[in-house]
Scaffold this motif. Structure first.
Motif, PDB file in Angstrom:
ATOM      1  N   UNK A  91      78.819 -37.692-103.023  1.00  0.00           N
ATOM      2  CA  UNK A  91      80.139 -38.277-103.133  1.00  0.00           C
ATOM      3  C   UNK A  91      81.359 -37.960-102.101  1.00  0.00           C
ATOM      4  N   UNK A  92      81.593 -38.974-102.472  1.00  0.00           N
ATOM      5  CA  UNK A  92      82.543 -39.615-101.152  1.00  0.00           C
ATOM      6  C   UNK A  92      84.312 -40.722-102.215  1.00  0.00           C
ATOM      7  N   UNK A  97      86.656 -47.414-107.629  1.00  0.00           N
ATOM      8  CA  UNK A  97      85.669 -46.735-108.885  1.00  0.00           C
ATOM      9  C   UNK A  97      85.092 -47.978-109.247  1.00  0.00           C
ATOM     10  N   UNK A  98      83.908 -47.754-109.572  1.00  0.00           N
ATOM     11  CA  UNK A  98      82.034 -48.537-109.921  1.00  0.00           C
ATOM     12  C   UNK A  98      81.618 -48.867-108.103  1.00  0.00           C
ATOM     13  N   UNK A  99      82.572 -47.863-106.834  1.00  0.00           N
ATOM     14  CA  UNK A  99      82.102 -48.965-105.646  1.00  0.00           C
ATOM     15  C   UNK A  99      81.215 -48.122-105.275  1.00  0.00           C
ATOM     16  N   UNK A 100      79.621 -48.381-104.465  1.00  0.00           N
ATOM     17  CA  UNK A 100      79.145 -47.183-103.675  1.00  0.00           C
ATOM     18  C   UNK A 100      78.442 -48.170-102.290  1.00  0.00           C
ATOM     19  N   UNK A 115      82.148 -41.961-108.344  1.00  0.00           N
ATOM     20  CA  UNK A 115      82.611 -41.946-109.400  1.00  0.00           C
ATOM     21  C   UNK A 115      80.723 -41.716-109.904  1.00  0.00           C
ATOM     22  N   UNK A 116      81.038 -42.727-111.378  1.00  0.00           N
ATOM     23  CA  UNK A 116      79.593 -41.976-111.757  1.00  0.00           C
ATOM     24  C   UNK A 116      79.156 -43.592-111.855  1.00  0.00           C
ATOM     25  N   UNK A 255      77.138 -46.515-117.835  1.00  0.00           N
ATOM     26  CA  UNK A 255      78.518 -47.615-117.105  1.00  0.00           C
ATOM     27  C   UNK A 255      79.188 -48.585-118.483  1.00  0.00           C
ATOM     28  N   UNK A 256      78.394 -49.053-119.795  1.00  0.00           N
ATOM     29  CA  UNK A 256      78.846 -49.445-120.313  1.00  0.00           C
ATOM     30  C   UNK A 256      79.473 -49.317-121.556  1.00  0.00           C
ATOM     31  N   UNK A 257      81.084 -49.752-121.816  1.00  0.00           N
ATOM     32  CA  UNK A 257      81.179 -49.167-123.019  1.00  0.00           C
ATOM     33  C   UNK A 257      81.591 -50.086-123.612  1.00  0.00           C
ATOM     34  N   UNK A 258      81.851 -49.573-125.192  1.00  0.00           N
ATOM     35  CA  UNK A 258      81.410 -50.854-126.191  1.00  0.00           C
ATOM     36  C   UNK A 258      82.987 -50.703-126.918  1.00  0.00           C
ATOM     37  N   UNK A 259      82.955 -52.202-127.266  1.00  0.00           N
ATOM     38  CA  UNK A 259      84.320 -52.679-127.435  1.00  0.00           C
ATOM     39  C   UNK A 259      84.227 -53.119-128.556  1.00  0.00           C
TER      40      UNK A 259
END
Ligand code: ACM
Ligand code: ZN
Length: 567
Positions: A91-92, A97-100, A115-116, A255-259
């Protein structure tokens, strides 16, 4: 003697295999990461051991666990270790957000994220750097090498969407999961589920059982483009609340949100068939068997219509935890309202007046939109609507989905609204993929080859300074003419891969030739996973099994001269 002969043969085989060391496959990750430095050498994941930071959250640990289990499946070797591993997840908190950040050396692989989303996307990148067999479900013979590289990556847009219409044609939970899987592989993070339509209501609503008993079923489906015809085959289906919750959880793990979308006040014939009292004329209505835009819409003069919408939204919000709820708002003819005493009384009571090009009935739709927006806001949610919601007043905080080209999105941004760009002329995934319609399955129209979709630049035409209003881009997959899962995937792939580069890559990272070369690897991946896809970029047109070679330039010119397509 014989034995000696065998031994020397064996040493020859060994010598040959040792003298041709395996190479990692060429770097073909889609969407192309935003910063990649490749270097000499490779890391062999066979025999590697994974170590996870104790500060990682449950979801990230689960993603690593799934990755380790897929590596075990294909290599036969367990890599899920504790303690001193050489694939190290850390963890850094300085990363966004969403960066790796992914560093592959000859002796170790280091993955950092905060983050996840970041961990999940690092894993997607690693998977694409490995042989395509990593996507399989059996042990595979492959050189399991990762090329040495330092990758720093984060998305251009926060909203990277895919829309699916399960109403015109119904898609099973299993197929829906397959679509979510492939979207996640290409780092999309929103799935816009269009759950209600004239041709079928797909969401179970406990308070209104007739929506699934009656509204989910049509008597038949028109044949081809003859809207008056009917194949006479009862068609439909719906998702139970449990199934929809299952999809929400399945997507969240990726990592998908349902809209979810409830399209109102138009596109409501299926609901009216179930509850005719919600229409202006009282019906009778039938779930539509044809495509197009119905003049029958919700009667918004009646208070019970708002009770209905709010009750449906309440159940929807219980199932879907998304920040946004989509309320549709597109293609709502006003003829019923013009002739409905209840709707006219509401117009009078509210003092709505025509002005400029805006009719009083249009203002009535604005009233509906803002009343529903307030209801959603009061429940802690934000509203998205199609760009028709811009016609007239629109309350602060609404997000506009620009589908009639980009102009609605540009206007919305100029007026201070957030925007999701889904221009039909550029990212509609139900449009033809080539000009050779005689070789394509029947589609709705249009023409968006992969190259054209890839060329879309979301900031083009925007007023400088308004770009930050663009939350992202979404591809829309309407399904009037899409009659099978094979056809669905053929329309989606590889155009969704091109879409992913618009959504993820900074504009200077896009390069169609590089993308096209990388598709060789994507096609292998899709073959391993069993997805259907279009092979237009490889000179073949048509659904899998009935592909035909594309015409050469001269033949195509002649074909187009002989066949004038309207658009
Ligand atoms: C739409 O394509 N009617 C939003
Ligand atoms: Zn009415």
């Amino acid at each position: 003697m014989k034995h000696k002969h065998l031994l020397s043969l064996l040493s020859l085989v060994l010598a040959v295999s040792c003298s041709t060391p395996q190479q990692p496959q060429p770097f073909s990750v889609i969407p192309m990461p935003n910063d990649v430095q490749l270097s000499e050498g490779s890391f062999n994941i066979v025999g590697a051991r994974i170590t996870c930071d104790s500060k990682m959250d449950e979801a990230s640990l689960k993603a690593v666990e799934n990755f380790a289990s897929s590596i075990k499946t294909v290599t036969g070797r367990n890599c899920n270790g504790r303690g001193d591993g050489n694939i190290v997840f850390t963890v850094n908190p300085e990363l966004g957000k969403e960066e790796y950040c992914l560093q592959v050396g000859t002796d170790s692989v280091k993955i950092q994220a905060s983050d996840f989303g970041g961990f999940f996307y690092a894993i997607q990148t690693i998977r694409q750097m490995l042989p395509a067999e990593v996507y399989g479900s059996r042990k595979a013979k492959a050189g399991w090498l990762l090329p040495c590289a330092t990758i720093k990556d984060s998305p251009r847009f926060a909203y990277r969407g895919l829309h699916l219409d399960p109403c015109r044609h119904f898609w099973s939970i299993e197929e829906t999961k397959r679509i979510i899987d492939i979207a996640a592989t290409y780092k999309l993070n929103r799935f816009h589920w269009h759950l209600t339509e004239d041709q079928g209501w797909r969401m179970e609503v406990k308070k209104y059982p007739k929506l699934s008993e009656i509204g989910a079923w049509r008597k038949g489906t028109c044949i081809g483009k003859d809207f008056e015809s009917n194949d006479g085959i009862r068609y439909g289906g719906f998702y139970t609340q449990e199934e929809m919750k299952e999809i929400v959880a399945y997507a969240a793990d990726r990592n998908i949100t349902i809209i979810p979308e409830i399209d109102l006040p138009g596109h409501m014939v299926a609901a009216l068939a179930a509850y005719p009292e919600l229409g202006c004329t009282g019906g009778p209505y039938e779930v539509w068997t044809r495509w197009g835009i119905s003049e029958d819409v919700l009667c918004v003069g009646k208070e019970e219509t708002f009770t209905f919408i709010q009750n449906v939204l309440t159940e929807m919000m219980d199932i879907f935890p998304s920040e946004y709820i989509h309320i549709g708002g597109d293609e709502c003819p006003k003829v019923r309202w013009e002739n409905c005493p209840a709707c006219q009384a509401r117009i009078k009571e509210l003092g709505l007046k025509a002005h400029g090009t805006i009719s009083a009935e249009q203002e009535l739709q604005c009233y509906v939109t803002s009343r529903i927006q307030k209801f959603l806001n009061d429940h802690g949610r934000k509203m998205i609507g199609w760009d028709e919601i811009l016609e007239g007043d629109l309350a602060e905080g609404a997000t506009v989905m620009s589908w009639r080209g980009t102009k609605g999105g540009i206007e919305a941004a100029n007026r201070g609204f957030n925007v999701i760009m889904t221009p039909s002329n550029l990212v509609y995934l139900d449009y033809y993929q080539s000009a050779e319609r005689d070789k394509e399955p029947l589609c709705i129209g249009g023409q968006i080859p992969v190259e054209k979709l890839y060329s879309y630049e979301p900031y083009e035409g925007m007023t400088p300074g308004t770009e930050s209003h663009i939350l992202g881009v979404q591809g829309n997959l309407w399904t009037e003419y899409i009659t099978s899962e094979t056809f669905l995937e053929y329309m989606l792939l590889p155009r969704m891969c091109a879409l992913s580069e618009i959504q993820w890559c900074n504009s200077d990272r896009k390069d169609f030739n590089r993308f096209n070369t990388s598709l060789d690897h994507t096609f292998k991946m899709l073959d391993v996973m069993g997805y259907a896809y279009g092979k237009h970029l490889r000179g073949l047109i048509g659904l899998p099994g009935s592909e035909q070679p594309a015409r050469n330039e001269e033949e195509l010119k002649k074909y187009l001269e002989e066949n004038k397509f309207p658009w």
